[in-house]
Every structure is written in structure tokens, then in C-alpha cells.
Design a protein around this motif. Structure first.
Motif, PDB file in Angstrom:
ATOM      1  N   SER A  55     -23.904  18.180  -1.131  1.00  0.00           N
ATOM      2  CA  SER A  55     -23.531  16.861  -0.602  1.00  0.00           C
ATOM      3  C   SER A  55     -23.813  15.797  -1.661  1.00  0.00           C
ATOM      4  CB  SER A  55     -24.324  16.545   0.661  1.00  0.00           C
ATOM      5  OG  SER A  55     -24.035  17.467   1.681  1.00  0.00           O
ATOM      6  N   THR A 108     -20.523   9.268   2.839  1.00  0.00           N
ATOM      7  CA  THR A 108     -20.052  10.207   3.868  1.00  0.00           C
ATOM      8  C   THR A 108     -18.564  10.479   3.674  1.00  0.00           C
ATOM      9  OG1 THR A 108     -21.659   9.293   5.430  1.00  0.00           O
ATOM     10  CG2 THR A 108     -19.883  10.625   6.348  1.00  0.00           C
ATOM     11  N   ASN A 109     -18.188  11.768   3.752  1.00  0.00           N
ATOM     12  CA  ASN A 109     -16.788  12.171   3.581  1.00  0.00           C
ATOM     13  C   ASN A 109     -16.227  12.727   4.889  1.00  0.00           C
ATOM     14  OD1 ASN A 109     -16.798  11.629   0.705  1.00  0.00           O
ATOM     15  ND2 ASN A 109     -17.965  13.535   0.456  1.00  0.00           N
ATOM     16  N   TYR A 110     -15.135  12.135   5.330  1.00  0.00           N
ATOM     17  CA  TYR A 110     -14.443  12.588   6.549  1.00  0.00           C
ATOM     18  C   TYR A 110     -13.120  13.232   6.157  1.00  0.00           C
ATOM     19  CZ  TYR A 110     -17.531   9.127   8.817  1.00  0.00           C
ATOM     20  OH  TYR A 110     -18.606   8.380   9.249  1.00  0.00           O
ATOM     21  N   HIS A 169     -13.734   8.474   2.199  1.00  0.00           N
ATOM     22  CA  HIS A 169     -15.103   8.382   1.685  1.00  0.00           C
ATOM     23  C   HIS A 169     -15.664   7.014   2.037  1.00  0.00           C
ATOM     24  CE1 HIS A 169     -18.545   8.823  -1.042  1.00  0.00           C
ATOM     25  NE2 HIS A 169     -18.311   7.560  -1.413  1.00  0.00           N
ATOM     26  N   ASP A 210     -18.323  16.107   5.210  1.00  0.00           N
ATOM     27  CA  ASP A 210     -19.403  15.922   6.193  1.00  0.00           C
ATOM     28  C   ASP A 210     -18.914  16.006   7.627  1.00  0.00           C
ATOM     29  OD1 ASP A 210     -21.722  15.174   4.367  1.00  0.00           O
ATOM     30  OD2 ASP A 210     -20.214  13.703   3.754  1.00  0.00           O
ATOM     31  N   HIS A 211     -17.707  15.477   7.891  1.00  0.00           N
ATOM     32  CA  HIS A 211     -17.194  15.457   9.269  1.00  0.00           C
ATOM     33  C   HIS A 211     -15.695  15.725   9.292  1.00  0.00           C
ATOM     34  CE1 HIS A 211     -20.914  14.164  11.123  1.00  0.00           C
ATOM     35  NE2 HIS A 211     -21.017  13.167  10.266  1.00  0.00           N
ATOM     36  N   SER A 266     -21.140   7.924  14.098  1.00  0.00           N
ATOM     37  CA  SER A 266     -20.394   8.344  12.907  1.00  0.00           C
ATOM     38  C   SER A 266     -18.907   8.082  13.067  1.00  0.00           C
ATOM     39  CB  SER A 266     -20.637   9.834  12.639  1.00  0.00           C
ATOM     40  OG  SER A 266     -21.988  10.084  12.321  1.00  0.00           O
TER      41      SER A 266
END
Length: 418
Positions: free
Chosen positions: A141, A145-147, A183, A248-249, A362
Motif C-alpha cells: 500500500s 486511498t485508491n478506489y 486516488h 484499497d476499495h 470511505s
């Protein structure tokens, strides 16, 4: 000539006995005891005449009772009034300070109850169906945060009439119609579209349903084939393997949910620079500013055959529309209006599929990061392309590596895409 008032003649001893320690008579002295203190509103009395012994006569002088206090005492010093906590009498002003405090406390309690109720209602609607723990050999990681945001062509829950109206066809199962990496970091959000026709390598993976391990053979295919082969888990594994970026999600929405969200907020205003038409998606747009309803919005983001660059132009339209949708949804008119907020939330959450670790917090961060892209705080781009092979788009490996390094270190993105 004697200057003292009547009754003050004689020596000091006599005066002291009469006035300092009480009179020797059976009755107390009358009002002429202190004739120089005259209450307001009481008639001036004649000097030298003592009427204090007349039955029923009221001199009007204070006999020890505090003015304003009820007979028998009860005054609290100074001007008397009702004891603390006593009921308010007729004509008495209301206690506005107390009313404001009670009203504010009631409002806070109501807002807290509504907020908690809304949270559990929305949380219960999330479909946490994607298990990212099944994804193997994951990259480390980075910061931020990466979706991975996926628009699928799922027709689940749609009637035949709705499929015809939205030009979705009746194919069984579901495939990815759009894929993006969002991101969210300290240097602003970055939205990167992944063309569905991207040429990628399918790595080794563990089947999401079977649990069986499938070794990598170096097989290359279109990116959307990974989703069709083993669903979201293999898609995440393939994206991570080909980019080196940790996801991450995961968030996925189908055709029906997308159209319903647009209709719930009353449509999305968009400026279309050039007219275009596409029979397959049902698109038929004139140039200029216009408000798109759910049906038109779905046609707009799905159209690719009307453009020279096909999928690359389509991904740009998808980014443009999603940013406008986020910007127009996150407004006081929607958030503070329960008649708009709850239908919009319900329309989105009913068809939203997320990973098992996704929280509402989130999801909200993702939504506002998406809004930031169109607000000038972020960047939107396509994955850098170097060419094509067999009709598939080949990523520029050098630029992709630089882009991923900037995202992992949460640096300002300077790489440009196609």
C-alpha cells in the motif's frame, strides 16, 4: 423659643426612656415617633396630635414589613417577588432564555436521532459482496486511498420494458462497461480511466468461488475479460498486477442504479461541445448546455462508436459526466432536503456493490473526491497509451510506472494520459 418638634421637650433621660426603650404606656407610640420620615402618598399629619391610639386608624407607616413582601414575611430582601420556581402569574413575561435552551436541546436530540437512523439505514443497504482478501500477491500500500470504480452492464432487476427503453439489450450475466481508478490523497484527487479494450496480462489467481489456484501463463487479453472470467476479485488482481498499484476499495454500480440516481436528483446539466448520435446506445444529442435524465445519461456514458477514438473518447465522457453528477448531487439542495436526499441515496445504494471492508465514511470520501475532480482540485486522465496490438490498446509502461510512483508517494501527478 423651643425649635424641637412637639413631643421632644424635656431632658435627654426623658427622651431616651420614651423613644429608645419603648413607652411606658400600654399602647405603642403612634406615627409621631418619627414625623420627619414621610412615605410617599401618605398625607402630612399635624404636629402635636397623636392619633395612634384611635381604633382602626392606619398611619401608613412601615411597621417592619419589607415593601412588596406578602403579609407575614417571605420577602427575600429588597423588592419582593415570587419565589424561584413559582408558577408564572398572569401578564408576567415568559422566560425566553429557558425556552431557547430547551428548544436547542430538543433540536440536537432530534438531529442526532435522525443521523444515527440514517446511518444504519444506509449501512444496511450496502451490498458488501467483494472479498479482497481472496486477491493474492498484492503490491504494498502507498500513501492515500485508491478506489477501483466499475460501471457494469448488469441488468439485474430490470424489466424487459426498461431494457428496451435504456437500450441495454438482454445479454445474460454482466460485464464491465467502464473502469476507473480514483486516488484520494493530500495533493488532490486523481481520476484515471482504464479503457476496457486495454491489453493486459492475466496473472495467477485464486478462483473467487472455487478457491482453486490458476497459475499464470502469460495470457494476454482485454481488461474487461478479467471481470467476465472471474468477477471483481480477478479484475482487482489483474489491475494490481499490470500497474503495481494497491487497490484499497472496490465500488460497482449497474445500469439501473446509475439511471435512477440521475432521475432522483432531477437530471444532470452538461455542456456537450459537439452533436453526436449512436443507435446502439440510443444517444442523440445536440451541441450546447442541456439537462440529461437517467435514460439520456446512460446513453451518453456508453457511446463509443460515434467517436473517432472510440473507447478513449468514451472514457473522457464518462469522467466528465461522473464529475458533474458528483458536483450536482453534493449540494445543500440535495443533502438538506429529505425529499431529494433519501431517494438519491436509496437509488444509488440499491444497486451498489462494494468490498467487505468498505464503510459509509470511505464511500463518502470517495464521493467528495470525485466532486473535487471537477472542482479544479484534482486531475482526470486516461491511462497513458503507447499504441495497439490486435485491436487492443497497449499501455505506455514507462509512463505508467512513473504515474504509479507519484500516486504511491502521494505526489502531484505530472504524467499525462491520452
Amino acid at each position: 423659643m423651643n425649635d424641637w418638634p412637639d413631643g421632644w421637650t424635656g431632658d435627654r433621660r426623658e427622651r431616651s426612656n420614651r423613644y429608645g426603650r419603648g413607652s411606658a404606656g400600654a399602647q405603642p407610640e403612634g406615627p409621631r415617633v418619627m414625623p420627619h420620615v414621610q412615605p410617599r402618598g401618605v398625607p402630612q399629619q399635624s404636629q402635636g396630635y397623636d392619633r395612634g391610639h384611635e381604633p382602626g386608624y392606619d398611619s401608613g407607616y412601615n411597621t417592619g414589613q419589607v415593601y412588596g413582601s406578602p403579609p407575614g414575611g417571605g420577602g427575600q430582601g429588597g423588592y419582593g417577588g415570587p419565589p424561584a420556581g413559582a408558577p408564572r402569574g398572569p401578564g408576567q413575561a415568559p422566560d425566553w432564555r429557558r425556552r431557547i435552551k430547551v428548544g436547542a436541546l430538543t433540536l440536537v436530540v432530534v438531529l442526532l436521532a435522525v443521523s444515527i437512523g440514517t446511518y444504519f439505514w444506509a449501512d444496511g443497504k450496502l451490498k458488501r459482496e467483494v472479498d479482497l482478501s481472496k486477491v493474492i500477491e498484492r503490491p504494498e500500500s502507498g500513501d492515500g486511498t485508491n478506489y477501483l470504480i466499475v460501471g457494469s452492464d448488469s441488468r439485474e432487476g430490470m424489466s424487459e420494458e426498461e431494457k428496451k427503453k435504456l437500450h441495454t439489450g438482454s445479454a445474460e450475466g454482466k460485464r464491465t462497461d467502464s473502469m476507473m481508478i480514483l486516488h484520494d490523497g493530500s495533493n488532490g484527487p486523481t481520476l484515471i480511466s482504464l479503457p476496457r479494450d486495454s491489453n493486459v496480462t492475466i496473472p495467477s489467481f485464486v478462483g473467487s468461488e472455487s478457491g482453486k489456484t490458476f497459475p499464470g501463463t502469460g495470457r494476454q487479453t482485454k481488461l474487461n475479460a478479467a471481470y467476465a472470467e472471474d468477477g471483481p476479485e480477478l479484475l482487482v488482481r489483474t489491475v494490481e498486477f499490470n500497474t503495481g498499484l494497491h487497490i484499497d476499495h472496490y465500488v460497482e454500480i449497474g445500469f439501473a442504479g446509475f439511471a435512477n440516481i440521475v432521475d432522483a436528483i432531477g437530471g444532470v446539466e452538461l455542456d456537450i461541445p459537439k452533436a453526436f448520435k449512436d443507435k446502439k446506445s440510443g444517444a442523440d444529442f445536440q451541441a450546447g448546455k442541456q439537462t440529461l435524465d437517467g435514460e439520456q445519461a446512460l446513453a451518453f456514458v456508453r457511446t463509443r462508436y460515434a467517436f473517432a477514438n472510440s473507447d478513449l473518447d468514451r472514457t473522457k465522457n464518462q469522467q466528465k459526466f461522473l464529475a458533474a453528477l458528483a458536483a450536482q448531487t453534493a449540494t445543500p439542495g440535495t443533502i438538506l432536503n429529505p425529499f431529494a436526499f433519501y431517494p438519491t441515496m436509496s437509488a444509488g445504494l440499491d444497486t451498489l456493490i462494494v468490498d467487505k471492508d468498505m464503510s459509509l465514511w470511505s464511500l463518502g470520501q470517495m464521493f467528495f473526491a470525485m466532486k473535487g475532480v471537477t472542482g479544479g482540485d484534482g486531475t482526470s486522465m486516461n491511462m497513458p497509451i503507447s499504441g495497439s496490438v490486435g485491436g487492443n490498446l497497449v499501455w505506455d509502461k514507462a509512463k505508467v510506472k512513473e504515474l504509479v510512483n507519484q500516486l504511491n508517494n502521494d505526489e502531484k501527478v505530472t504524467v499525462t494520459g491520452n
